[in-house]
Design a protein around this motif. Structure first.
Motif, PDB file in Angstrom:
ATOM      1  N   GLN A   1      34.603  41.587  40.575  1.00 34.49           N
ATOM      2  CA  GLN A   1      33.496  41.353  41.501  1.00 34.49           C
ATOM      3  C   GLN A   1      34.008  40.334  42.562  1.00 34.49           C
ATOM      4  O   GLN A   1      33.504  40.713  43.824  1.00 34.49           O
ATOM      5  N   THR A   2      34.746  39.504  42.807  1.00 36.62           N
ATOM      6  CA  THR A   2      35.414  38.589  43.674  1.00 36.62           C
ATOM      7  C   THR A   2      36.188  39.490  44.591  1.00 36.62           C
ATOM      8  O   THR A   2      35.808  39.278  45.850  1.00 36.62           O
TER       9      THR A   2
ATOM     10  N   HIS B   1      38.251  38.836  32.236  1.00 30.74           N
ATOM     11  CA  HIS B   1      36.569  38.760  32.149  1.00 30.74           C
ATOM     12  C   HIS B   1      35.856  39.608  33.048  1.00 30.74           C
ATOM     13  O   HIS B   1      34.635  39.547  32.982  1.00 30.74           O
TER      14      HIS B   1
ATOM     15  N   GLU C   1      40.178  35.345  34.813  1.00 28.70           N
ATOM     16  CA  GLU C   1      39.239  35.944  35.489  1.00 28.70           C
ATOM     17  C   GLU C   1      39.165  37.427  35.538  1.00 28.70           C
ATOM     18  O   GLU C   1      38.446  37.873  35.759  1.00 28.70           O
ATOM     19  N   GLU C   2      40.689  37.968  35.644  1.00 26.37           N
ATOM     20  CA  GLU C   2      40.972  39.391  35.651  1.00 26.37           C
ATOM     21  C   GLU C   2      40.139  40.053  34.512  1.00 26.37           C
ATOM     22  O   GLU C   2      39.615  41.129  34.550  1.00 26.37           O
TER      23      GLU C   2
ATOM     24  N   THR D   1      40.743  45.479  34.475  1.00 32.44           N
ATOM     25  CA  THR D   1      39.364  45.121  34.001  1.00 32.44           C
ATOM     26  C   THR D   1      39.283  44.757  32.744  1.00 32.44           C
ATOM     27  O   THR D   1      38.165  44.670  32.239  1.00 32.44           O
TER      28      THR D   1
ATOM     29  N   THR E   1      35.586  38.812  36.197  1.00 31.75           N
ATOM     30  CA  THR E   1      34.782  38.430  37.571  1.00 31.75           C
ATOM     31  C   THR E   1      35.794  38.592  38.852  1.00 31.75           C
ATOM     32  O   THR E   1      35.309  38.553  39.831  1.00 31.75           O
TER      33      THR E   1
END
Length: 535
Positions: free
Chosen positions: A379-380, A374, A371-372, A533, A376
């Motif tokens: 954003q979260t 990519h 998630e990191e 990121t 996302t």
């Protein structure tokens, strides 16, 4: 050539460490086995025990002689094939599906290289890695003093079996749209092949002198059994190697055909369309973590349920087959005073259940890293979601999933007992072994979370290495002549287990302390860690 060079440069350190570590393991294992079982009489006795109690063969190699080389193959070959399979399948998914997910494949395909050149470069890269792995192991065995012919045969068997799983990884990369799903599928195939080979060997026919086992027909479904039936240092049979090479070529052909017909970035299996509106569950980090992990949890639950059912249903079959040989019957009578065969079978199978549960836990925490990278996660975390709560959601999902996976295995084992009219007393052993493996498996997602907060780029590599190292230590440490104190360093071997006197608690206390301290430390470190990121 440029793309191949790029892949070799990118994977250079990782593959070098993997191959050299495998070679070092081969060299040290040879010394350890020769020291622990220096006399042929000792090796003959252990083989007789293995053939009389075939549960040992479920997670060991195929016995085919008492020579030093043949005995070494019996003790270590399945683990070597497992290492090669994981290396090759991860390499395939990393350079095909992960490249498409990141967008790099799209950029390369826009150049004169086109779509086919990157795939060909990955195939060549993977085959070279498999050949180097086989060569390194052969050199290690020769350097340890074993005969060259058997060492080369063993290296060839290892390279050919790894190439089969390279094909599995490439096909999975075509079928699924995400590297996560492709890796899960590949690991599932690998573990299934490992288990099928073990069961096929256990159901085989032992020789009258209890030094050799002929695999049953079931074993020949698995590439693990193909490598074992080369019988390096005894028969050095080329047939199984040629079989593996042929299957590998077929899988590579299928992968190439799928690559040529599907859209770049898409998978052959289309993902299920999402809902137009998100459910309330997805309004919290925990709900999101559960949602992205649900599919893989189902797969791990099914796999663990199968293993759990076998833990209490296979004993009668193995005992019936084993006692058809008078020599085996005599050896079983000698072993009767040393503990219950059914009890040992439950403990051994639940080590595999614990390994499956740990794999899910590690995979779930690794999703935080995905998630990191990519973007996302950024954003979260730009919303009122705190870093600690975000990582805590993945940890909670991982630990909860471990409980569900082991519970599924325990339920399946219990149902198998009632279905065959077995002794209900074995259910107590199932509960103890299962609860113990929950403690052991919980250590690994916690350690992976610590790596994620301290060394983010090493999250994937170290997470899987820790699980593989611990599982191999628990399953193979004793046969390699390692001291019990060393074997007990594996969380899978430090769990409470049933024994003749009730329950052996082993290292359950330090497992609990390590898990609690690891959770607290990883969450505390996450508060101060910058969010990355990029990969």
């Amino acid at each position: 050539m440029i793309l191949l060079t790029q892949r070799l440069r990118r994977d250079g350190v990782q593959l070098l460490v993997w191959i050299l570590a495998t070679a070092a393991l081969c060299f040290s294992a040879t010394a350890g086995v020769n020291e622990a079982f220096a006399a042929e009489s000792e090796r003959r006795t252990l083989l007789a025990v293995a053939l009389a109690n075939p549960t040992i063969l479920l997670f060991r190699g195929l016995p085919f002689g008492t020579s030093e080389g043949a005995f070494l193959v019996f003790t270590i070959l399945p683990f070597l094939v497992l290492l090669g399979a994981l290396m090759a399948s991860f390499l395939a998914v990393r350079h095909v599906r992960a490249e498409e997910e990141s967008g790099r494949a799209d950029a390369v395909s826009a150049t004169p290289a086109g779509r086919r050149a990157p795939f060909v470069a990955t195939v060549v890269h993977g085959i070279l890695a498999c050949v180097l792995l086989g060569t390194a192991t052969a050199v290690a065995f020769i350097a340890a003093g074993l005969e060259a012919g058997g060492s080369i045969a063993l290296g060839g068997a290892l390279a050919a079996s790894a190439a089969v799983f390279l094909g599995v990884g490439l096909v999975a990369a075509q079928l699924f749209r995400s590297s996560r799903a492709a890796n899960s599928f590949s690991v599932g195939v690998i573990l299934s092949a490992f288990l099928v080979a073990g069961i096929g060997n256990a159901l085989g026919t032992p020789s009258d002198d209890l030094t050799r086992m002929e695999s049953s027909g079931l074993a020949w479904v698995s590439p693990f059994a193909w490598a074992e039936n080369v019988r390096a240092f005894a028969d050095d049979a080329p047939g199984p190697i040629l079989l593996a090479v042929g299957v590998s070529a077929a899988l590579l052909t299928v992968a190439a055909a799928l690559q040529a017909t599907r859209d770049l970035g898409a998978g052959v299996i289309a993902p299920r369309p999402g809902r137009a509106a998100a459910s309330a569950l997805l309004s919290r980090p925990f709900g999101l973590a559960v949602r992205v992990s649900a599919g893989s949890l189902v797969a791990w639950v099914v796999g663990s349920a199968v293993v759990g059912a076998l833990s209490t249903s296979l004993g009668d079959v193995i005992d019936e087959i084993a006692t058809q040989n008078p020599a085996v019957t005599e050896m079983l009578d000698r072993l009767a005073a040393q503990g219950s065969m059914d009890q040992g079978l439950v403990v051994t199978f639940f080590v595999m259940v614990g390994t499956l549960a740990a794999c899910f836990g590690v995979q779930t925490v690794q999703r935080a890293r995905q998630e990191e990278t990519h973007g996302t996660a950024e954003q979260t975390l730009a919303t009122p979601v705190a870093r600690v709560g975000w990582l805590g959601a993945f940890l909670t999902t991982a630990l909860g999933g471990i409980v569900v996976i082991v519970a599924a295995a325990m339920a399946a084992a219990s149902l198998a007992v009632f279905a065959r009219g077995g002794d209900p007393a074995i259910l107590g052993d199932v509960v103890v072994a299962g609860a113990g493996q929950i403690l052991g498996a919980a250590v690994f997602p916690v350690l992976t979370a610590l790596v994620f907060t301290l060394l983010p780029r090493a999250t994937s590599t170290l997470g899987w290495v820790l699980v593989i190292a611990a599982a191999s230590l628990a399953l193979f440490g004793t046969l390699l002549g390692l001291d019990e104190d060393v074997v007990s360093l594996s969380p899978f071997a430090a769990t409470p287990v049933p024994d003749a006197d009730g329950i052996a608690w082993n290292g359950s206390a330090w497992l609990i302390v390590l898990t609690v301290a690891g959770v607290a430390s990883s969450l505390m470190l996450m508060r101060r860690r910058e969010v990355a990121t990029g990969g």
